[in-house]
Design a protein around this motif. Sequence first.
Motif, short mmCIF file in Angstrom:
data_model
loop_
_atom_site.label_atom_id
_atom_site.label_comp_id
_atom_site.label_asym_id
_atom_site.label_seq_id
_atom_site.Cartn_x
_atom_site.Cartn_y
_atom_site.Cartn_z
N THR A 198 -0.57 12.86 -8.88
CA THR A 198 -1.09 14.20 -8.58
C THR A 198 -0.06 15.26 -8.98
OG1 THR A 198 -2.39 13.28 -6.78
CG2 THR A 198 -2.04 15.66 -6.78
N GLN A 210 0.81 -1.21 0.00
CA GLN A 210 0.00 0.00 0.00
C GLN A 210 0.85 1.27 0.00
OE1 GLN A 210 -2.71 -0.26 3.28
NE2 GLN A 210 -3.91 -1.98 2.34
N ASP A 211 2.01 1.21 0.56
CA ASP A 211 2.87 2.41 0.57
C ASP A 211 3.24 2.82 -0.84
OD1 ASP A 211 2.75 2.34 3.29
OD2 ASP A 211 4.63 1.18 3.53
N GLU A 241 1.47 2.25 -3.42
CA GLU A 241 0.25 2.75 -4.06
C GLU A 241 0.01 4.20 -3.69
OE1 GLU A 241 -4.50 1.61 -4.44
OE2 GLU A 241 -3.14 0.39 -3.18
N ALA A 242 0.32 4.59 -2.43
CA ALA A 242 0.19 5.99 -2.02
C ALA A 242 1.18 6.86 -2.77
CB ALA A 242 0.40 6.12 -0.51
N LEU A 243 2.41 6.35 -2.96
CA LEU A 243 3.40 7.10 -3.71
C LEU A 243 2.98 7.26 -5.16
CD1 LEU A 243 6.73 5.50 -2.26
CD2 LEU A 243 5.83 7.81 -1.85
N LYS A 297 -0.09 7.45 -6.26
CA LYS A 297 -1.14 8.46 -6.31
C LYS A 297 -0.55 9.86 -6.18
CE LYS A 297 -4.92 5.63 -4.57
NZ LYS A 297 -5.91 5.46 -3.49
N GLU A 298 0.43 10.00 -5.27
CA GLU A 298 1.06 11.30 -5.10
C GLU A 298 1.84 11.68 -6.36
OE1 GLU A 298 4.11 13.57 -1.97
OE2 GLU A 298 3.61 11.43 -1.72
#
Length: 368
Positions: free
Chosen positions: A348, A337-338, A340-342, A344-345
């Motif tokens: 963005t 998940q980490d 996946e957050a990166l 998304k960032e």
Amino acid sequence: MALCPHPASAPPLSVDESAEGQVLSSFPFCDLNEDDLAQNPLFARLLSTLAKQLDETGLSVQVKKELQKAEREIHLHKMTWLRSESLFRLVQELLQEYHLKKQDVQISEEDKKFYETLEQCLLVTQCSRELDPSSTTARDKPSLLGLSKQNVLSLLPPDKEIKKMKQRLVKEIEDLLKKKCFNILCFYQPDWEGESESMKTVKLSRLPEYLENESKRLESLKQRQRENTILLQKQTHCYLNKLLACINILQTLILVHRLQTQNELDRKKTQYLEAKCQIMILKIRMEMVKLQMDIYTPKKIAVHRTIRNTLESALMSEKREHESLETKLSSFEILGQDFEALVKEYSTLRQSIENKKWALQEFSQYSK
């Protein structure tokens, strides 16, 4: 009257050919033949007995005599009536000619007196017959206008004029009859019209003989026609019997032989239909191949092959790229998940950078 014996107790009968022919000739309108008489001897004996009592029309001897007597009486009455009717018609014809002639030609006093006397006598005679009761009229019939036969007869011309009229009437009737006889003679033989009166008179005396011979000839022809009719009926009967026998034979052939070969005919018909169906299928396939050959020419096929090779190469490249991306994606999924957050960032920030680049490009365009 003797009773007919029972067939079982009756002695056997043998009817020879001459007797059979005599029986058949006695009853020409019966639908019989010699075989029928031979198979039914009792019936043949009955017909042979009846032939002695009946004529060919089916009348008995006594009835035939009475019929001939009645015919002679009728003929006599008919001749009497025809004689009086002919005389009456001739008198009427003389009066008609007189009335037509006086319109165009001046009539002498003698002729005028003759015809007027004749007409008056004829009218008085007709009226007196209407007023005179007889066996053919009702005796209690009321008199017409209160008149009697004597009242009407009183209107006759004088006896002297009547006697004179009768003397001339005989000659007038003879002349008219002679004229009509000549007309009949010329109608019978048109070639005699131009001959002299004496020659016509001689031939007229022989006219009854000519007509009698002609009548006999016609009667002979009628008799021959009746015989031919009887013969035709017999031949028709024989023909119908033969035709029925042929029909029975044909029916036997249909019911026996055709039914035996029906299975073979059905099998052959089935094979024929199967072969015909195969031929139709092959014909359809041939039409399809012909249609494809008309649509896809060698040049179009080469182009399609080139397009197919290009599409297959592109498909293989896409498959390889898809496999490479799936491999990278699977490696990225290992991070959890980490990551996946990166991602998304990163997405963005990447979108923000793109927006700012677009804004900077727009600003630089308008600042110029």
